[in-house]
Design an enzyme around this catalytic site. Structure first.
Site, PDB file in Angstrom:
ATOM      1  N   ASP A 201       0.876  -1.177   0.000  1.00  0.00           N
ATOM      2  CA  ASP A 201       0.000   0.000   0.000  1.00  0.00           C
ATOM      3  C   ASP A 201       0.910   1.223   0.000  1.00  0.00           C
ATOM      4  O   ASP A 201       1.528   1.536   1.021  1.00  0.00           O
ATOM      5  CB  ASP A 201      -0.913  -0.015   1.245  1.00  0.00           C
TER       6      ASP A 201
ATOM      7  N   GLU B 233     -21.154  -5.526 -13.626  1.00  0.00           N
ATOM      8  CA  GLU B 233     -22.066  -6.131 -12.657  1.00  0.00           C
ATOM      9  C   GLU B 233     -23.514  -5.839 -13.020  1.00  0.00           C
ATOM     10  O   GLU B 233     -23.880  -4.664 -13.105  1.00  0.00           O
ATOM     11  CB  GLU B 233     -21.760  -5.605 -11.252  1.00  0.00           C
TER      12      GLU B 233
ATOM     13  N   HIS C 185     -21.539  -9.475  -5.302  1.00  0.00           N
ATOM     14  CA  HIS C 185     -21.207  -8.223  -4.601  1.00  0.00           C
ATOM     15  C   HIS C 185     -21.972  -8.121  -3.265  1.00  0.00           C
ATOM     16  O   HIS C 185     -22.747  -7.187  -3.053  1.00  0.00           O
ATOM     17  CB  HIS C 185     -21.519  -7.006  -5.491  1.00  0.00           C
TER      18      HIS C 185
HETATM   19  N1  LIG Z   1     -17.423  -6.254  -1.749  1.00  0.00           N
HETATM   20  C1  LIG Z   1     -18.071  -5.292  -1.161  1.00  0.00           C
HETATM   21  O1  LIG Z   1     -19.286  -5.345  -0.989  1.00  0.00           O
HETATM   22  C2  LIG Z   1     -17.323  -4.086  -0.653  1.00  0.00           C
HETATM   23  C3  LIG Z   1     -17.807  -3.424   0.489  1.00  0.00           C
HETATM   24  C4  LIG Z   1     -17.067  -2.350   0.979  1.00  0.00           C
HETATM   25  C5  LIG Z   1     -15.915  -1.928   0.322  1.00  0.00           C
HETATM   26  N2  LIG Z   1     -15.501  -2.574  -0.796  1.00  0.00           N
HETATM   27  C6  LIG Z   1     -14.279  -2.142  -1.494  1.00  0.00           C
HETATM   28  O2  LIG Z   1     -13.165  -2.351  -0.655  1.00  0.00           O
HETATM   29  C7  LIG Z   1     -12.230  -1.319  -0.879  1.00  0.00           C
HETATM   30  C8  LIG Z   1     -11.418  -1.068   0.387  1.00  0.00           C
HETATM   31  O3  LIG Z   1     -12.280  -0.548   1.385  1.00  0.00           O
HETATM   32  P1  LIG Z   1     -11.706   0.121   2.719  1.00  0.00           P
HETATM   33  O4  LIG Z   1     -12.856   0.454   3.565  1.00  0.00           O
HETATM   34  O5  LIG Z   1     -10.609  -0.694   3.270  1.00  0.00           O
HETATM   35  O6  LIG Z   1     -11.097   1.480   2.100  1.00  0.00           O
HETATM   36  P2  LIG Z   1      -9.915   2.357   2.692  1.00  0.00           P
HETATM   37  O7  LIG Z   1      -9.979   3.644   1.980  1.00  0.00           O
HETATM   38  O8  LIG Z   1      -9.961   2.345   4.194  1.00  0.00           O
HETATM   39  O9  LIG Z   1      -8.595   1.561   2.261  1.00  0.00           O
HETATM   40  C9  LIG Z   1      -8.162   1.470   0.943  1.00  0.00           C
HETATM   41  C10 LIG Z   1      -6.653   1.353   0.963  1.00  0.00           C
HETATM   42  O10 LIG Z   1      -6.204   1.166  -0.381  1.00  0.00           O
HETATM   43  C11 LIG Z   1      -4.984   1.869  -0.517  1.00  0.00           C
HETATM   44  N3  LIG Z   1      -4.673   2.119  -1.927  1.00  0.00           N
HETATM   45  C12 LIG Z   1      -5.161   3.086  -2.744  1.00  0.00           C
HETATM   46  N4  LIG Z   1      -4.626   2.977  -3.977  1.00  0.00           N
HETATM   47  C13 LIG Z   1      -3.775   1.913  -3.927  1.00  0.00           C
HETATM   48  C14 LIG Z   1      -2.930   1.301  -4.876  1.00  0.00           C
HETATM   49  N5  LIG Z   1      -2.850   1.744  -6.130  1.00  0.00           N
HETATM   50  N6  LIG Z   1      -2.211   0.224  -4.500  1.00  0.00           N
HETATM   51  C15 LIG Z   1      -2.292  -0.263  -3.225  1.00  0.00           C
HETATM   52  N7  LIG Z   1      -3.074   0.292  -2.275  1.00  0.00           N
HETATM   53  C16 LIG Z   1      -3.816   1.361  -2.618  1.00  0.00           C
HETATM   54  C17 LIG Z   1      -5.197   3.148   0.291  1.00  0.00           C
HETATM   55  O11 LIG Z   1      -3.971   3.748   0.636  1.00  0.00           O
HETATM   56  C18 LIG Z   1      -5.963   2.622   1.483  1.00  0.00           C
HETATM   57  O12 LIG Z   1      -5.100   2.319   2.558  1.00  0.00           O
HETATM   58  C19 LIG Z   1     -13.069  -0.095  -1.248  1.00  0.00           C
HETATM   59  O13 LIG Z   1     -12.414   0.702  -2.174  1.00  0.00           O
HETATM   60  C20 LIG Z   1     -14.333  -0.658  -1.835  1.00  0.00           C
HETATM   61  O14 LIG Z   1     -14.313  -0.488  -3.213  1.00  0.00           O
HETATM   62  C21 LIG Z   1     -16.187  -3.648  -1.290  1.00  0.00           C
END
Ligand SMILES: NC(=O)c1ccc[n+]([C@@H]2O[C@H](COP(=O)([O-])OP(=O)(O)OC[C@H]3O[C@@H](n4cnc5c(N)ncnc54)[C@H](O)[C@@H]3O)[C@@H](O)[C@H]2O)c1
Length: 299
Positions: free
Chosen positions: A169, A255, A273
């Site tokens: 990250d 999706e 999802h």
């Molecule tokens: N499947 C689902 O139903 C569901 C539900 C909630 C969230 N999500 C997805 O999960 C993802 C993560 O959620 P979260 O709450 O942890 O978000 P968050 O913002 O707390 O964490 C995301 C992390 O990704 C890092 N990041 C950004 N760009 C990056 C890159 N190019 N390479 C590596 N790391 C990178 C950021 O620095 C951050 O630490 C969200 O973006 C969302 O799309 C999916």
């Protein structure tokens, strides 16, 4: 303040908003075609992932003051554009983290023990004890790409299960119990790779043939983040060549998908999802949405 609820929201929290003096209308089956005619009469809207808020919709709603997205990602909203028009855009960043982390851990166990295949043979009335030699996940290395809220919750649980956790990250320096590494090092070391980063210009298509080539043979991949970060064609190739032993996917480039080829592979498990689809997460989302709108209306 008049609020339009465009996606499913728990009744209890709708009542909470009404009790606080907001006028709340629920149209949680509203279509994209109907929205431009209905939304201009409202000051605020609540959306989940179903309703997309794009520039043309924002342009026909000059009175709109606030958009609240129940969930994490803002990729379904043209949020920068909305902000440029003076509209406040909010989300509920912590409400889903544990639910998505638990789905990820559950998927690791399913992949390690081929539980989905074992269950299918039993339903077909076959007693096939020989085909399901699995692996323990304890002692294995989990590579997390993105270690924000969900990545950290996943890491905590993986460490408790005896896994070694490494993470890539570029925006995070340290996380307890996790070794921060370069992406190539993660790809080379991990037995399981799980994605927990947003889909951005930088992350779109970031896992393709070149990255699969750097992974261990027999690696297992989990994507509960966003479709379009892993190239689905490259994943298909890696799964059919045996480079990747299994994949668990909750999210897809499209999706619902129109091409189901990847999903039909024997070594792929998938869900539509549903990362945040638990009673607890839905409750937290509803409570946070209501609180944010009530606070916004008081300003
Ligand atoms: N499947 C689902 O139903 C569901 C539900 C909630 C969230 N999500 C997805 O999960 C993802 C993560 O959620 P979260 O709450 O942890 O978000 P968050 O913002 O707390 O964490 C995301 C992390 O990704 C890092 N990041 C950004 N760009 C990056 C890159 N190019 N390479 C590596 N790391 C990178 C950021 O620095 C951050 O630490 C969200 O973006 C969302 O799309 C999916």
């Amino acid at each position: 303040m008049k609020i339009l609820i465009c996606d499913k929201t728990e009744k209890e929290y709708i009542e909470q908003m009404r009790a606080a003096g907001l006028t709340v209308d629920v149209r949680d089956d509203i279509t994209p075609e109907e929205l431009p005619n209905v939304l201009p009469a409202y000051d605020g809207m609540v959306v989940r992932s179903r309703t997309k808020v794009r520039q043309p919709l924002i342009d026909v709603c000059p009175n709109l003051k606030v958009i609240v997205r129940g969930g994490v990602g803002l990729d379904t909203i043209d949020h920068e554009y909305a902000k440029s028009k003076g509209i406040a855009v909010m989300n509920t960043p912590l409400a889903n983290s544990i639910s998505v982390a638990e789905l990820t851990i559950g998927y690791m166990f399913m992949l390690a023990r081929s539980l989905y295949k074992a269950s299918a043979t039993m339903k077909a009335e076959k007693w096939d004890k020989k085909s399901f030699d699995g692996d323990e996940i304890g002692g294995k290395t989990l590579g997390l790409i993105g270690v924000g809220n969900i990545g950290r919750e996943t890491a905590k649980r993986a460490v408790a299960l005896g896994m070694k956790v490494v993470a890539y990250d570029p925006y995070v320096k340290e996380v307890e119990g996790v070794k921060m590494v370069a992406l190539d090092e993660l790809l080379a070391e991990a037995d399981y790779i799980s994605l927990h980063l947003p889909k951005t210009k930088e992350s779109a298509d970031m896992i393709g043939a070149e990255q699969f080539a750097k992974m261990k043979k027999g690696v297992r991949i989990i994507n509960c983040a966003r479709g379009g970060i892993i190239k689905e064609d490259a994943l298909y190739e890696a799964l059919t060549s045996g480079k990747v032993a299994g994949a668990a996917l909750d999210v897809f480039a499209e999706e619902p998908p129109t091409d189901w080829k990847l999903l039909k592979l024997d070594n792929v498990i998938a869900s539509p999802h549903i990362g945040a689809a638990t009673r607890e997460a839905q409750g937290r989302v509803g409570a946070e949405v209501a609180q944010k709108l009530i606070n916004f209306a008081k300003k």
